[in-house]
Structures are given as structure tokens and as C-alpha cells.
Design an enzyme around this catalytic site. Structure first.
Site, short mmCIF file in Angstrom:
data_model
loop_
_atom_site.label_atom_id
_atom_site.label_comp_id
_atom_site.label_asym_id
_atom_site.label_seq_id
_atom_site.Cartn_x
_atom_site.Cartn_y
_atom_site.Cartn_z
N HIS A 330 0.86 -1.19 0.00
CA HIS A 330 0.00 0.00 0.00
C HIS A 330 0.89 1.23 0.00
CE1 HIS A 330 -3.13 2.82 1.15
NE2 HIS A 330 -3.99 1.89 0.79
N ASP A 387 -7.99 -5.16 0.13
CA ASP A 387 -8.49 -6.01 -0.94
C ASP A 387 -8.15 -7.48 -0.76
OD1 ASP A 387 -9.70 -4.01 -2.50
OD2 ASP A 387 -7.72 -3.33 -3.11
N1 ACO Z 1 3.95 -7.78 -4.83
C1 ACO Z 1 5.28 -7.82 -5.06
N2 ACO Z 1 6.09 -6.73 -4.94
C2 ACO Z 1 5.52 -5.58 -4.58
C3 ACO Z 1 4.14 -5.47 -4.32
C4 ACO Z 1 3.35 -6.63 -4.45
N3 ACO Z 1 2.04 -6.60 -4.21
N4 ACO Z 1 3.84 -4.20 -3.98
C5 ACO Z 1 4.99 -3.53 -4.03
N5 ACO Z 1 6.02 -4.36 -4.39
C6 ACO Z 1 7.44 -4.00 -4.46
C7 ACO Z 1 7.73 -3.22 -5.73
O1 ACO Z 1 8.10 -4.06 -6.80
C8 ACO Z 1 8.85 -2.33 -5.27
O2 ACO Z 1 10.02 -3.12 -5.21
P1 ACO Z 1 11.48 -2.44 -5.50
O3 ACO Z 1 11.66 -1.44 -4.40
O4 ACO Z 1 12.42 -3.59 -5.45
O5 ACO Z 1 11.37 -1.82 -6.87
C9 ACO Z 1 8.48 -2.00 -3.82
O6 ACO Z 1 7.70 -3.11 -3.38
C10 ACO Z 1 7.67 -0.72 -3.66
O7 ACO Z 1 6.55 -0.80 -4.54
P2 ACO Z 1 5.91 0.44 -5.29
O8 ACO Z 1 5.12 -0.05 -6.44
O9 ACO Z 1 6.96 1.46 -5.53
O10 ACO Z 1 4.98 0.99 -4.14
P3 ACO Z 1 3.81 2.00 -4.35
O11 ACO Z 1 3.58 2.63 -3.04
O12 ACO Z 1 4.04 2.88 -5.52
O13 ACO Z 1 2.58 1.04 -4.76
C11 ACO Z 1 0.75 -0.44 -4.63
C12 ACO Z 1 1.59 0.63 -3.90
C13 ACO Z 1 0.33 0.06 -6.02
C14 ACO Z 1 -0.52 -0.70 -3.83
C15 ACO Z 1 1.59 -1.74 -4.74
O14 ACO Z 1 1.95 -2.20 -3.45
C16 ACO Z 1 0.86 -2.84 -5.52
O15 ACO Z 1 0.94 -2.88 -6.75
N6 ACO Z 1 0.14 -3.76 -4.81
C17 ACO Z 1 -0.62 -4.78 -5.47
C18 ACO Z 1 -1.94 -4.21 -5.98
C19 ACO Z 1 -2.91 -3.93 -4.86
O16 ACO Z 1 -3.14 -4.76 -3.97
N7 ACO Z 1 -3.54 -2.75 -4.91
C20 ACO Z 1 -4.55 -2.35 -3.94
C21 ACO Z 1 -4.03 -1.23 -3.10
S1 ACO Z 1 -5.17 -0.82 -1.84
C22 ACO Z 1 -6.34 0.09 -2.64
O17 ACO Z 1 -6.13 0.75 -3.61
C23 ACO Z 1 -7.65 0.00 -2.08
#
Ligand code: ACO
Length: 452
Positions: A330, A387
């Protein structure tokens, strides 16, 4: 970034607190760019969060801030929702989500978000009565549905129908008129369950079921989803309570992608229906509200393959796979999402109460256990979000997968509208218009086709 100028902008944030000053004092941060020094106020929120007010930065120095994804940018001051992502805290108007989930109802929470305080009984009765008596949609809106393909995603249908409401209420579209805004807000809250349920009925070729105004908000939606003219739908109490809980947990989450979209669209003085329609579009994406659908699809895929949570978690750590552990991570929470905690326990009770054996719940709990011990997830502070478990409850109460995100929108609606209202009442109100750093070609002359 090679070849581009990277001057050093020194941000000195010496946050001194003059003695005797009270809680809401503004401190000062000083910026230095080359020889130029500038002092800017630091705004402190009621929970101690601090933000440097850079609104004079460009006018005084010619530079802007660059913050992709707005991860460090506060777009407004708001008194609706407080989140502490590090501690896993979520409060609506100061009330902890855990208490609201346990003691309140969705309509009461909607009132709280929209009007700032919990209502007295009389005020609530009046509010409820009004919401319960605006549930029908104009008969001719059925033709909007009929103009769309049956296989259309219900989020697209809902966005279209909500946008179309502006054509039915042209006399109530003025964002600056509090009476008109109140009317539109109540109409939309009342009609959205009908719009959402009709999008499902249309997709499966069943007749639209009119709302029944004596039912509570969640039960009325379930009736419109599952009853037919030939057969009533007996609404199990566990099901309507579970749905009400889900709606409460989704009701607001401060400046998330869809709420910021609603604010952005509304900031041009566009009407409420157009703004909410855009919010529905933003929520649809799989990195936002669409994740609840993506979680179930992921769990089904794992079950279909070999059911191995371990193998799947490994894939999600490999960036080349392009696979993420959906329902994990998140932007704000670097701890367990408090909503996921409530839902995890609700999920087990709802499934037990309904006597549902769910293989996917086992897989989900397995995935969670593995991920929470895995260095990759631990070091990045990735925890289950709202979620991760919500889809399992939706599934258990009979909601089809492509309606999950619509249910999220139904829950989020009061939050969107509370922010839209707040923005228009804000003395600092301005059209939303970020800037950019242009990195394209410098000026060049047009080359006629034959010379290219
Ligand atoms: N699975 C695997 N790796 C992940 C995940 C995940 N679910 N989420 C983040 N990471 C990793 C990224 O690859 C990144 O790794 P790195 O530092 O080696 O490059 C690091 O964790 C940070 O991730 P970001 O994408 O930069 O984090 P951001 O804060 O931009 O994104 C997000 C948050 C979009 C929610 C992300 O965690 C994600 O894609 N999660 C899966 C989708 C999801 O569940 N979305 C619902 C969010 S809650 C809502 O909207 C109600």
C-alpha cells in the site's frame, strides 16, 4: 537523467517550536537554491503531521518540485480522514475504524463523513428517510443500459450511468449552491445501489428489480441484485451485515487515486455526477479498487495450478515475471492495513455462519503467512491491504467477481462526495493543475513530408 542539470536545492527543515506556542503552530523551513534563500511555513496537522507549504516556491525562485506519483505531496488540508500508515491507524472524523466497524452502520458513517459529526436520532431519521426515498432512477435511464453491450464491465456501465445523471438534474449541478449540492449528494447516495444492481441485472439478462424503500441500505442492494419478479430473495442477516461492514471499511481513505481524481475533476467546477463518474474510472484499475477482483483471480489461478502458495510468492518477487502479490502493499500503510485485519476475522465468521467451505481462503491465509515471513516483503514493509480478504467475503455472499469493484465504489461514494464538498468550501480552493518538467525535443522546424 544524464545530460540534464541537477543543481542542488538544499532543504533545511529546522522545525523550531517557540516555547508556549500551542499545538497548531506553524514552523518554518528554509530552502536554498544557489545564492537564493527562502523561508516557507511548515503546516502542522492536528495529529502532528508536518508539511512544508511550498505554494510560493515557483513565484519566488522559478523552480517547482518534482514528485512522481505525488508520494510526498499534500494536495490539501482535510479534516475528514486520518491515516497513520506506520502504525496502521485509520480514523474517520476522529473515530477509529475499529469502533465504527463494530458499532455503526454504513448510512451513519456516510452522514459522519458528509457532515462532520455523528447524527442525533432525529437528524439521522430524516437523513435516512431522504436517502430511502430517492432510490429509483428515471425510467428512461434503462435505455442507457440497453445501449451498452451485455458483456460490458459493470464499472464502465456505472461510470456511464452516473455521468448520465447530470442530464436528468440540470437544475442541481451548481457546485457553489449548497442546496443543490445537498440534493445531488443525497440523490447519488440513494441511487447508486440501484445503478450498480441494474448493471448486474442487465449483464445477466434479468429484469431490473425496483428498490424497496423499507429495507436498510445493504439489504435493499441485495434485494435488487438477487430477487426476481418470480422469486423473493430472503436476505440472511449475516449477509446484509457483512455487506454493511464492507461498505463502512471502504467509505473513505483520504487522498487516494480515485478521491484525488474526484477532487481534480470537481476543481474545474465540473458537477458532482461528472466528478464521481471519473472517480469510478480511477477506482477501476487493478492497482487501486480493481485489486479485489485481481486477488480472487490470483487465488483461483493458484488453486487451478497446484495450489502452492510458496511457488506463487516466489514468482511475485521476480520483477521479470511482472506478477505482484495482489492485495499486498500500500502506498500509505507500511504496516498491516487495519481494514484487512477487521476483514480477515470477519471473513472467517461470515464463511462459518454461511457454512461455506472456501479453498481460496486457505490459500490466501497460506500466502499471507509465507509473505509476512519473507525477507522481500518484510524489508519493503508489504502487508495485506483491504483487498486481500474483501473478495472472499463478496464471493461467499454471492457477489460475482466483476461486481467486486462496483461494491468498492458503493462504499467509497460518501468519502468521494465528502471530499468534493470539502474542496469547494476550502478558502484555499483552486483548480487542480500540476506542472511538469519538460524533457522533449528543443525547438525545431517543421520538415515537409518529402524531405523526412
Ligand atoms: N507484490 C510484489 N512486490 C511488490 C508489491 C506486491 N504486491 N507491492 C509492491 N512491491 C514491491 C515493488 O516491486 C517495489 O520493489 P522495489 O523497491 O524492489 O522496486 C516495492 O515493493 C515498492 O513498490 P511500489 O510499487 O513502488 O509501491 P507504491 O507505493 O508505488 O505502490 C501499490 C503501492 C500500487 C498498492 C503496490 O503495493 C501494488 O501494486 N500492490 C498490489 C496491488 C494492490 O493490492 N492494490 C490495492 C491497493 S489498496 C487500494 O487501492 C484500495
Amino acid at each position: 537523467m544524464e545530460g540534464r542539470n541537477r543543481d542542488r536545492l538544499r532543504l533545511q527543515c529546522d522545525l523550531f517550536s517557540p516555547e508556549g506556542e500551542e499545538e497548531f503552530m506553524s514552523d518554518v523551513a528554509s530552502f536554498q537554491l544557489g545564492d537564493q534563500q527562502l523561508e516557507m511555513p511548515v503546516v502542522t496537522g492536528s495529529e502532528g503531521e508536518r508539511g512544508v507549504d511550498i505554494s510560493r516556491l515557483r513565484a519566488e525562485t522559478g523552480v517547482i518540485t518534482l514528485d512522481p506519483g505525488y508520494a510526498n505531496t499534500g494536495s490539501c488540508q482535510s479534516d475528514i480522514t486520518f491515516i497513520d500508515g506506520e502504525k496502521g491507524i485509520l480514523r474517520y472524523r476522529g473515530y477509529p475504524i475499529e469502533e465504527l466497524a463494530q458499532k455503526s452502520t454504513f448510512l451513519e458513517v456516510a452522514y459522519l463523513l458528509l457532515y462532520g459529526e455523528l447524527p442525533t436520532q432525529d437528524v439521522f431519521d430524516e437523513f435516512k428517510d431522504e436517502i430511502c426515498h430517492h432510490t429509483m432512477i428515471h425510467e428512461s435511464i434503462k435505455w442507457v443500459y440497453r445501449g451498452l453491450p451485455k458483456a460490458a464491465h459493470p464499472m464502465a456501465v456505472c461510470a456511464a450511468v452516473v455521468g448520465a445523471l447530470a442530464t436528468y438534474y440540470p437544475e442541481d449541478l451548481e457546485p457553489g449552491d449548497s442546496g443543490q449540492v445537498r440534493m445531488s449528494v443525497h440523490r447519488l447516495l440513494a441511487k447508486f445501489p440501484t445503478i450498480a444492481a441494474y448493471s448486474y441485472k442487465y449483464s445477466i439478462g434479468q429484469p431490473f428489480m425496483y428498490p424497496v424503500n423499507r429495507l436498510d441500505y445493504a439489504s435493499n442492494f441485495l434485494h435488487m441484485m438477487f430477487a426476481t419478479p418470480c422469486e423473493e430473495y430472503e436476505i440472511p442477516q449475516e449477509v446484509s451485515q457483512a455487506l454493511d461492514l464492507l461498505l463502512i471499511l471502504h467509505a473513505d481513505h483520504e487522498q487516494n487515486c480515485s478521491t484525488s481524481t474526484v477532487r481534480m475533476v470537481g476543481s474545474s467546477l465540473s458537477n458532482l455526477f461528472a466528478s464521481i463518474s471519473a472517480g469510478i474510472g480511477a477506482l477501476w484499475g487493478s492497482l487501486h479498487g480493481g485489486a479485489n477482483q485481481a486477488v480472487i483471480e490470483m487465488l483461483e489461478q493458484i488453486a487451478l495450478e497446484d495450489g502452492s502458495a510458496e511457488a506463487f510468492v516466489s514468482k511475485t518477487k521476480d520483477k521479470k515475471s511482472g506478477i505482484r502479490l495482489m492485495g499486498f502493499g500500500h502506498r500509505v500503510y507500511r504496516n498491516y492495513d487495519p481494514r484487512a485485519k477487521i476483514l480477515k476475522s470477519a471473513c472467517s465468521s461470515v464463511l462459518d455462519a454461511l457454512g461455506v467451505q472456501e479453498r481460496l481462503l486457505e490459500i490466501a491465509m497460506n500466502l499471507e503467512e509465507i509473505a509476512l515471513k519473507d525477507e522481500y516483503f518484510v524489508s519493503r514493509k508489504l502487508y495485506p491491504n483491504v483487498d486481500f480478504y474483501s473478495g472472499l467475503i463478496y464471493r461467499a455472499i454471492g457477489i460475482p467477481v466483476n461486481m467486486f469493484t462496483v461494491l468498492f465504489a458503493l462504499g467509497r461514494l460518501p468519502g468521494w462526495m465528502a471530499h468534493w464538498k470539502e474542496m469547494h468550501q476550502d478558502p484555499a480552493f483552486k483548480i487542480g493543475r500540476p506542472r511538469q518538467i519538460y524533457v522533449g525535443p528543443e525547438e525545431r522546424s517543421y520538415v515537409p513530408m518529402e524531405n523526412r
